[in-house]
Enzyme design. Structure first.
Site: not given
Length: 152
Positions: A70, A72, A77
């Site tokens: 779940h 996000k 870089d």
């Protein structure tokens, strides 16, 4: 937010839902320009984008466990972190009340990088995803971006 102009080496994406065509296209463009793009996603929420992602040759690992991956977040870089409630969907882009936090604070970025690397290793060999049509958020985004400013 994903700009191929500002990335040089890598984009690591750990995203529960990944179906916004505009953001997928930005990742694909970065990949085509030589940026290493790696994606970790949930097996239940990647199916609509599967064809586009695999056709472009993006490196994807899928959590096929019964529980949800779940997270996000996105790391650029290994120096810039984007995280928050925002799922990369048409609803997330146009309708939902979402948040994105962006930081280059090394300690914070390193913690998320460590989590990404842990999942990348854990899901090695798990790139099987279902193929269904991609859900586009471009039409919805254009509807809101191009309408005149309305005071509420």
């Amino acid at each position: 937010v994903v700009s191929t102009q500002s990335t040089g080496k890598s984009i690591d994406v750990c995203m529960f839902v990944l179906s916004c065509a505009v953001l997928l296209d930005a990742l694909i463009e970065a990949h085509r320009k030589g940026v290493t793009v790696r994606i970790v996603c949930d097996n239940m929420k990647i199916s609509g984008s599967a064809y586009k992602i695999t056709e472009a040759g993006l490196d994807v690992r899928v959590d096929n466990s019964p529980s949800m991956m779940h997270h996000k977040f996105l790391i650029i870089d290994k120096e810039i972190l984007l995280t928050g409630s925002y799922n990369w969907t048409a609803s997330g882009a146009a309708y939902n009340r979402e948040n994105v936090f962006i930081t280059d604070e090394k300690y914070v970025v390193d913690q998320y990088t460590g989590e990404f690397e842990k999942l990348w290793v854990k899901f090695k060999g798990s790139s099987e995803i279902r193929y269904e049509p991609v859900t586009s958020c471009e039409v919805i985004r254009n509807r809101f971006v191009h309408r005149s400013n309305v005071k509420s």
